[in-house]
Design an enzyme around this catalytic site. Sequence first.
Site, PDB file in Angstrom:
ATOM      1  N   ASP A 162      40.774  44.775  88.929  1.00  0.00           N
ATOM      2  CA  ASP A 162      39.626  43.955  88.862  1.00  0.00           C
ATOM      3  C   ASP A 162      39.367  42.776  89.903  1.00  0.00           C
ATOM      4  OD1 ASP A 162      37.462  42.668  87.313  1.00  0.00           O
ATOM      5  OD2 ASP A 162      38.751  41.228  86.404  1.00  0.00           O
ATOM      6  N   ASP A 190      36.492  39.765  90.003  1.00  0.00           N
ATOM      7  CA  ASP A 190      36.553  38.203  89.547  1.00  0.00           C
ATOM      8  C   ASP A 190      37.677  37.690  88.705  1.00  0.00           C
ATOM      9  OD1 ASP A 190      34.135  38.070  90.788  1.00  0.00           O
ATOM     10  OD2 ASP A 190      33.029  38.679  89.292  1.00  0.00           O
ATOM     11  N   LYS A 224      33.449  48.638  82.217  1.00  0.00           N
ATOM     12  CA  LYS A 224      34.501  48.353  81.530  1.00  0.00           C
ATOM     13  C   LYS A 224      34.223  47.531  80.175  1.00  0.00           C
ATOM     14  CE  LYS A 224      36.043  45.886  84.938  1.00  0.00           C
ATOM     15  NZ  LYS A 224      36.908  44.862  85.730  1.00  0.00           N
ATOM     16  N   ASP A 241      42.284  40.488  84.428  1.00  0.00           N
ATOM     17  CA  ASP A 241      42.147  39.173  83.775  1.00  0.00           C
ATOM     18  C   ASP A 241      41.679  38.969  82.382  1.00  0.00           C
ATOM     19  OD1 ASP A 241      39.842  39.169  84.894  1.00  0.00           O
ATOM     20  OD2 ASP A 241      39.656  36.992  84.752  1.00  0.00           O
TER      21      ASP A 241
END
EC number: 3.-.-.-
Length: 292
Positions: free
Chosen positions: A8, A10, A179, A204
């Site tokens: 991922d 961000d 996602k 995250d």
Amino acid sequence: MRHGYLIDMDGVVYRGSELIQGADYFVERLRRHDIPFMFLTNNSQRTRLDVVAKLARMGIEVEKEHVFTCAMATARFLAQQTPHGTAYVIGEGGLLNALHENGLAVVDHDPDYVVVGEGRTFNLEMVEAAVRMILNGAKLIATNLDPNCPTQNGLRPGCGAMVAMLETATGVKAFSVGKPSAVMMRAARKELGLTTDETTMIGDTMDTDILGGVQLGFKTVLVLSGGTRVADLSSYAYRPEIVVESLGQLAEMFDENGWRPLGCPAPRAAAVPAPAAASNGAAMSAVAMLRR
């Protein structure tokens, strides 16, 4: 055993324009050890080349083949479902470009789909037009359902927040390709040429990155550099296999492990307080092996 990583962006690699410490070292190590990897982002605003340029400004050198966006996944899915279809788009350049590259025309009346992504051009005129189209039979598609996105200045509304307005107004539920949808995550895994057992998802967010990884049978790593805290884990019925503070700490762990696949014998990691203890203020300082 061959292995590779879906990563991922961000909250994992950067926040806004700020690089998260250690992310550049982690990627450099992946490249040095010739380990396949791909950045997997639910942000539909940028094209792959835009993402590559942003990473380069932060000192991370990758090629466009290392980037897979929810805009790409959405466009490919719609092209498979309705070749040469049409779409009314609420979104920005990355989404528009992906649709065009996959043979879909962007129109302002009678579309096959209403496609919604992130963007700062969202306004009520667009919402009204989209509502009419959906009620006239256009299918509502979301590039992702993230309610918000982390930035260096805090959270900003995400695609999910925008889609919720259309869902409420029309009574129609959006189909999401980003996602944790298997549509996007399986496609990215296949692009890397990996099997399920060879794939690790690093993210995250429990509701997208980790949930998608668990559902597809990937190994999962949660980093705490985004919006999730150790105390939050007790709220979920599923767990990541490993929890670390950041990609930098994960790189340190893999340095000790010789960059072998997760699950291979490695030096014992220090124990980390359980979620209940963390909620009482205990600080997390090392890798948590939550499931071996």
